[in-house]
Motif scaffolding. Sequence first.
Motif, PDB file in Angstrom:
ATOM      1  N   PRO A 184     -69.407  44.179 -32.646  1.00 39.34           N
ATOM      2  CA  PRO A 184     -70.500  43.269 -32.275  1.00 39.34           C
ATOM      3  C   PRO A 184     -70.787  42.209 -33.345  1.00 39.34           C
ATOM      4  CG  PRO A 184     -71.090  45.535 -31.765  1.00 39.34           C
ATOM      5  CD  PRO A 184     -69.828  45.590 -32.546  1.00 39.34           C
ATOM      6  N   ALA A 188     -70.572  38.157 -32.543  1.00 33.31           N
ATOM      7  CA  ALA A 188     -71.713  37.284 -32.814  1.00 33.31           C
ATOM      8  C   ALA A 188     -71.311  36.113 -33.703  1.00 33.31           C
ATOM      9  CB  ALA A 188     -72.837  38.088 -33.477  1.00 33.31           C
ATOM     10  N   ILE A 191     -69.290  33.497 -31.623  1.00 31.32           N
ATOM     11  CA  ILE A 191     -70.179  32.702 -30.767  1.00 31.32           C
ATOM     12  C   ILE A 191     -70.916  31.650 -31.575  1.00 31.32           C
ATOM     13  CG2 ILE A 191     -72.233  32.824 -29.297  1.00 31.32           C
ATOM     14  CD1 ILE A 191     -71.263  35.591 -28.394  1.00 31.32           C
ATOM     15  N   THR A 192     -71.284  32.018 -32.803  1.00 37.70           N
ATOM     16  CA  THR A 192     -72.049  31.105 -33.656  1.00 37.70           C
ATOM     17  C   THR A 192     -71.243  29.877 -34.049  1.00 37.70           C
ATOM     18  OG1 THR A 192     -73.303  32.965 -34.546  1.00 37.70           O
ATOM     19  CG2 THR A 192     -73.342  30.911 -35.814  1.00 37.70           C
TER      20      THR A 192
END
Length: 596
Positions: A184, A188, A191-192
């Motif tokens: 995870p 994350a 995506i950032t």
Amino acid sequence: MARNKYDVDESLETQFDVNQLKRLFHYIKPYRNKMIFVIIIMLTASALSMLGPKLLMVVMDNYIPNENISGIVKMSILYLIVVLVIVITLRIKIKCMAQIGQDIIHQIRRDLFVHLQELPFSYYDDRPHGKIQVRVVNYVNNISDLLSNGIINTITDLFSLVFIIIFMLTINVKLTLICLCGIPVMVAFLITIKKKQRSAWQKLSNKSSNLNAYIAESMNGIRVTQSFVREETNSNIFNTLSDNYRSAWMEAVHYNFMLSPLVDNISAITTSIIYVLGISWLVGGVNGVTIGTLVAFASYISRFWAPITNMASFYNSLLTAISYLERIFETIDEPVDVKDAPDAITMPPIYGDVEFKNVYFSYEKENPILRNVSFKINKGESYAIVGPTGAGKTTIINLLSRFYNLDSGQILIDGIDINTVTIKSLRSQMGVMLQDSFIFSGTIMDNIRYGNMIATDEEVIEAAKTVCAHDFIMQMENGYLTEVNERGNRLSAGQRQLISFARALLANPKILILDEATSSIDTETEIALQEGLNRLLKNRTSFIIAHRLSTIKNSTCIMYVDKGEIIEKGSHDELIRYGGEYKELYMSQYKFLLNN
């Protein structure tokens, strides 16, 4: 796309969407059976590779403590067979995917090139050719690795990850869950940075395009550069563009390189936690942890992060490829404004009557080039078009060949609107010699035959003799088989024009268009050429654009064009008697010749 500027970034006129990825898979679809075969053998190899740590665990927990030498040998032989199978499947995969990837690249590049040949002159008028070329070569090459390895590797890695997790779960569920905790965090992070990463690669493609555009322009203009001693100035411009590319590259790869250290750190942290907990559980004798379990699990941990790293790299490659696919598909989607109507018919054999009826045309809507141009020419007549630079002379003949669409009005050949016939059937019956006498790399024979590929050698030679090119061709080292380079730089401007002239004549056109056909030919050659021209133009409709008015005195009609309108029209003698713009132009040339 930036209009004729090497120092202006291209702006995407069609933004990327997921449907363009679907278009990429349209190219992949014909090879799906081969790719499925490769995926199957790779999954088999991946599954077999998972046996290694399991075999090691059995050896360490059972065979070594029990001193079972026979069992150890059997396990070693089994492991060797597994390794050999993996090596063979990997070789098959590399060979198959290399072939598939290059086939797909070839098809994409072919579609690009075919479409570029269909696009009208207006597309090339507005764009630096270097920016077009980089899409066909560099951008397509940049998606090669994605197609050759990325897709198959990602699918294989995805299934390998599933296999690894299953094997890890069979060994110890709690240790497996600890290992999965890092995923995870990585998702994350991806995506950032996704938006910035894609923007960086788009910027890089812009800078690459600018650099290629300037290189192409500089190579084409190298003679002018050296003549005006512009080498240092041009080098400074190149350095600026190259620095911009380098900066864009560093920014783009900065985001790509951020991912690998992140994965390594997550892997190191989770591995450390697993070792600490695993050893403590081993010492405490809880959760069923043995030495073999811990060693096998440690081996799976390294295998667990390898496919994740590969998939993350594929993600980077996909974002990179998207920035190039945007440009590629934008070019393929460029509308062909000049094209056959849905109900277009084949142009019948041309008789030779031509009529312009109230023709209006503009390259840009706010700047009209032709205004209400109307005239009629009968079979066998020759119409000369004269006037100042930029008056619209070349535009008239470009419209006759349907290189551009009219704003309004009609152009009729034998009473048939040229917009209602197929472009191929129209142009195949016309011979065009434009101002730019372009010579292709190859032999002189090939260049003359370019407009009529079925012409015999004798017909090629006869055409060359007609335009007075035969003598200088025979003086070259290999005559008609002499190799000339791109743009015919080995030839003089006059020789290039004569070869282009022969090319136009060999097509045996019903309508002949000559745009400054003799502008680079010396007076002596022109006089000799005139006899051949008179023989050729007989009973053939022709349009002649010439600044040298001595070459058009015998034309059936001379049109003086200025500011997009026909100001005067008539024979040479009629216009001289009229005493208008044509007479003034003719007398100025006549006086100049007398004074020189």
